[in-house]
Each structure stands twice: as C-alpha cells, then as structure tokens.
Design a protein around this motif. Structure first.
Motif, short mmCIF file in Angstrom:
data_model
loop_
_atom_site.label_atom_id
_atom_site.label_comp_id
_atom_site.label_asym_id
_atom_site.label_seq_id
_atom_site.Cartn_x
_atom_site.Cartn_y
_atom_site.Cartn_z
N LEU A 100 13.62 -96.93 -3.63
CA LEU A 100 14.43 -96.10 -4.53
C LEU A 100 15.77 -95.76 -3.89
CD1 LEU A 100 14.79 -94.49 -7.12
CD2 LEU A 100 13.59 -92.58 -6.03
N SER A 101 15.77 -95.40 -2.62
CA SER A 101 17.03 -95.07 -1.94
C SER A 101 17.98 -96.26 -1.93
CB SER A 101 16.76 -94.62 -0.50
OG SER A 101 16.04 -93.41 -0.49
N ASN A 102 17.44 -97.46 -1.73
CA ASN A 102 18.27 -98.66 -1.77
C ASN A 102 18.88 -98.87 -3.15
OD1 ASN A 102 18.35 -100.64 0.70
ND2 ASN A 102 16.30 -99.72 0.74
N VAL A 103 18.07 -98.69 -4.17
CA VAL A 103 18.56 -98.89 -5.53
C VAL A 103 19.61 -97.85 -5.90
CG1 VAL A 103 17.85 -98.73 -7.96
CG2 VAL A 103 16.51 -100.09 -6.34
N ALA A 127 15.93 -90.29 -11.55
CA ALA A 127 15.20 -90.76 -12.73
C ALA A 127 15.79 -92.07 -13.24
CB ALA A 127 15.24 -89.70 -13.82
N PHE A 128 17.11 -92.19 -13.17
CA PHE A 128 17.78 -93.41 -13.59
C PHE A 128 17.38 -94.57 -12.69
CE2 PHE A 128 22.09 -95.64 -14.25
CZ PHE A 128 21.60 -96.34 -15.34
N GLY A 129 17.30 -94.29 -11.38
CA GLY A 129 16.87 -95.32 -10.44
C GLY A 129 15.44 -95.77 -10.69
N LEU A 130 14.56 -94.82 -10.96
CA LEU A 130 13.17 -95.15 -11.26
C LEU A 130 13.05 -95.97 -12.54
CD1 LEU A 130 11.46 -91.75 -10.34
CD2 LEU A 130 11.12 -93.95 -9.17
N LYS A 131 13.88 -95.65 -13.50
CA LYS A 131 13.88 -96.41 -14.75
C LYS A 131 14.29 -97.86 -14.49
CE LYS A 131 16.01 -96.59 -19.35
NZ LYS A 131 17.01 -95.98 -20.26
N TYR A 141 6.41 -99.20 -6.29
CA TYR A 141 6.77 -99.28 -4.87
C TYR A 141 8.01 -98.45 -4.55
CZ TYR A 141 3.80 -103.40 -5.41
OH TYR A 141 2.77 -104.25 -5.71
N ALA A 142 8.40 -97.55 -5.44
CA ALA A 142 9.67 -96.84 -5.32
C ALA A 142 9.84 -96.12 -3.99
CB ALA A 142 9.83 -95.85 -6.47
N PHE A 143 8.76 -95.55 -3.46
CA PHE A 143 8.87 -94.73 -2.25
C PHE A 143 8.36 -95.46 -0.99
CE2 PHE A 143 8.49 -91.94 -5.94
CZ PHE A 143 9.70 -91.27 -5.85
N GLN A 144 8.20 -96.75 -1.13
CA GLN A 144 7.78 -97.57 0.00
C GLN A 144 9.01 -98.10 0.72
OE1 GLN A 144 4.37 -99.88 -1.07
NE2 GLN A 144 4.89 -101.53 0.38
N ARG A 145 8.92 -98.25 2.05
CA ARG A 145 10.03 -98.81 2.81
C ARG A 145 10.33 -100.22 2.32
NH1 ARG A 145 10.85 -96.87 8.46
NH2 ARG A 145 11.21 -99.05 8.98
N ALA A 146 11.60 -100.52 2.16
CA ALA A 146 12.00 -101.82 1.64
C ALA A 146 11.49 -102.96 2.50
CB ALA A 146 13.52 -101.89 1.51
N SER A 147 11.44 -102.73 3.82
CA SER A 147 11.04 -103.80 4.75
C SER A 147 9.58 -104.21 4.59
CB SER A 147 11.28 -103.36 6.19
OG SER A 147 10.53 -102.19 6.49
N THR A 148 8.77 -103.39 3.91
CA THR A 148 7.35 -103.70 3.76
C THR A 148 7.07 -104.52 2.50
OG1 THR A 148 6.87 -101.67 2.51
CG2 THR A 148 6.77 -101.53 4.92
N LEU A 149 8.08 -104.77 1.71
CA LEU A 149 7.88 -105.47 0.45
C LEU A 149 8.13 -106.97 0.60
CD1 LEU A 149 9.66 -102.91 -1.88
CD2 LEU A 149 7.23 -103.09 -1.36
N SER A 150 7.61 -107.74 -0.33
CA SER A 150 7.80 -109.19 -0.31
C SER A 150 9.25 -109.53 -0.67
CB SER A 150 6.87 -109.85 -1.33
OG SER A 150 7.28 -109.55 -2.66
N GLY A 151 9.62 -110.77 -0.38
CA GLY A 151 10.98 -111.20 -0.69
C GLY A 151 11.29 -111.11 -2.17
N ALA A 160 17.77 -104.38 -9.71
CA ALA A 160 17.72 -102.99 -10.19
C ALA A 160 18.93 -102.21 -9.71
CB ALA A 160 16.43 -102.33 -9.72
N ARG A 161 19.37 -102.47 -8.49
CA ARG A 161 20.56 -101.80 -7.97
C ARG A 161 21.79 -102.12 -8.82
NH1 ARG A 161 21.43 -103.25 -1.97
NH2 ARG A 161 21.79 -105.27 -2.93
N ALA A 162 21.90 -103.38 -9.27
CA ALA A 162 23.01 -103.76 -10.14
C ALA A 162 22.94 -103.02 -11.47
CB ALA A 162 23.00 -105.27 -10.37
N LEU A 163 21.72 -102.79 -11.97
CA LEU A 163 21.56 -102.03 -13.21
C LEU A 163 22.00 -100.58 -13.02
CD1 LEU A 163 18.05 -103.28 -14.46
CD2 LEU A 163 20.31 -103.92 -15.33
N VAL A 164 21.59 -99.97 -11.91
CA VAL A 164 21.98 -98.59 -11.62
C VAL A 164 23.48 -98.49 -11.46
CG1 VAL A 164 21.84 -96.81 -9.83
CG2 VAL A 164 19.76 -97.90 -10.64
#
Length: 272
Positions: A100-103, A127-131, A141-151, A160-164
């Motif tokens: 979420l912080s990245n987005v 809320a906009f980021g979560l949407k 996975y919003a509150f999970q560290r980005a490094s733990t997610l798949s590519g 999603a960041r581009a949408l925000v």
C-alpha cells in the motif's frame, strides 16, 4: 488532441543512432504495442516520452503538454509527468515498504511537501490506494512488504500506482519480461482493463509478439531506431516478423510479406 505526439525525434549515443527521425501519435484510449529486437530503440523511445532523457532533435507532447523539444526538457516536466504512469521491467518498488505504501507514492505529486516527505497520507488517500489494489486483484496483500510478493504481484502493484497517480497515459517497458506465462497474462489483462475502464492510452513494449498481437489492436515495430511498421496487429505476417527480429546484416524484408513497412532497409549482398 492526441494522447502522445512525437515529431522527428532523433537521439545518438556515441556513433550509434538510437532513434532516427521517429514520428508517431497515439490517440486517447488506444492500446498499442511496441515491438522489435533488442537494441531497436523501444526502451529509449519510452524514456524520451516520459522526459527521463533529452533527445538531440524533435518534439514530444502528451495531451498537448510539452515534454521536450530540440534537446531541451520542458521546465515544468514534473507537473506534466504526473499524468504519465511508467511501469518498469523490474517493478521499481521499495521492498521494505508495504504494498500500500508503494502504491500511495503515486499521489506524492498532489500532496503538500511536508506530508510527502514523511509519507503521511489521509484516510481518504489510503482508501483510494486500497481501491486501486483491489482493482488489480491484490488488495489482500496491501500491508505485506513488497519484497515478499511474487514478480507478477509486484508488477500489478506498479499498475495500481499508476491508477492512484491519475495517469492519463501509461508507458510500460517490457513489463512481463521476467514473469512466468500465467503472471504475464494477468499483467497484460490488468493493462487492458486500465485502458478500457479508465480510458488511458497505453503504450507497452514487448518481446513476446504473440502477446502483443493478442492484447493490442495496433502494433508499432522498430528496427535500428526507426519505425518500420505502424498498423493493425492483424496485418503482421510471419515473414515480416522473421525479418524484424533477424540480425541487421541479414537479407531485407521477404518479398512475399503482405506487410508494407515504412522503409525498406538497404539490401546486403549475401556472403560468398
């Protein structure tokens, strides 16, 4: 007004002509693939479109706003760049921060400096980021560290960041190059959805021609810094594609190709 307008863009790195008098336009709401062999100029063109690199000559505008002209980046490039979402090949996320912080960094251009410095976001902004994360299917996975997610998940977070950000144009540079087939499909579906539901013009560079044809109605092909084809993806022939990805010292376009490129490379005599 065109979403992207490029006129006579040229760029030389040393003795190599990376972009050679490139002109093109992309309309609002178009989904366009940029194809060509490695070194053909695809990534260089995308970096120029976003104002990351200054060309030697030519002009670029996004929704009428000047990005650069005749080797000079526009003075207000940061403001103009706010309407351009860029999806990188290597995700470009901060691994130690939550998804979420990245987005939410997509909103930094709209919030006061004191809040952007410390990444302080309001409840409405969160809320906009979560949407946006929900729209690309990874809000769990919003509150999970980005490094733990798949590519694939990280790449969908970049979308999603581009949408925000509120981007009106999305540039994607080989966004599925390092992904498995299933993740690649999901990322391309997300880009297609952004294009359809938000009316964003999407220009995506791809090495996977079959995926480009499947998801993008229009193809722009590049070779040696030039545009050699710009038209419907349905009109691409196997002969043209074989030539497009052949070494630059090989034979010219096959005569039986039903695609007429925008220029014919000079024929090279076959080795004895």
């Amino acid at each position: 007004m065109q979403a992207i307008s490029v006129s006579n863009l040229s760029k030389t790195f040393g003795k190599r002509r990376a972009l050679d008098d490139v002109s093109l336009s992309v309309a609002p709401g178009e989904m366009v693939a940029l194809i060509g062999a490695s070194g053909s100029g695809k990534s260089t063109l995308l970096r120029h479109l976003s104002g990351f690199v200054a060309a030697d000559a030519g002009e670029i505008r996004v929704h009428g706003e000047l990005i650069q002209t005749d080797g000079r980046i526009a003075r207000n490039i940061r403001a103009v760049r706010a309407q351009i979402g860029f999806v990188f090949q290597q995700f470009n996320l901060v691994g130690r921060l939550s998804l979420l912080s990245n987005v939410l960094t997509g909103q930094l251009h709209r919030i006061p400096n004191h809040r952007s410095l410390f990444r302080l976001f309001t409840a409405a902004e969160r809320a906009f980021g979560l949407k946006a994360l929900a729209e690309v299917g990874i809000d769990d996975y919003a509150f999970q560290r980005a490094s733990t997610l798949s590519g694939g998940q990280q790449q969908r977070a970049a979308i999603a960041r581009a949408l925000v950000q509120g981007a009106r144009v999305v540039l994607a540079d080989e966004p599925i190059a390092s992904l498995d087939p299933e993740s690649s499909r999901k990322v391309m579906e997300m880009l297609t959805r952004v294009n359809r539901d938000h009316g964003c013009a999407v220009l995506v560079s791809l090495h996977q021609v079959e995926i480009a044809i499947k998801f993008c109605p229009r193809i722009i092909a590049m070779q040696q810094g030039r545009i050699v084809y710009d038209g419907p993806s349905a009109n691409l022939s196997p002969a043209f594609l074989a030539e497009l990805y052949r070494g630059e010292n090989d034979a010219p376009y096959a005569e039986d190709s039903n695609v007429t490129p925008l220029f014919q490379p000079v024929a090279v005599a076959a080795a004895a």
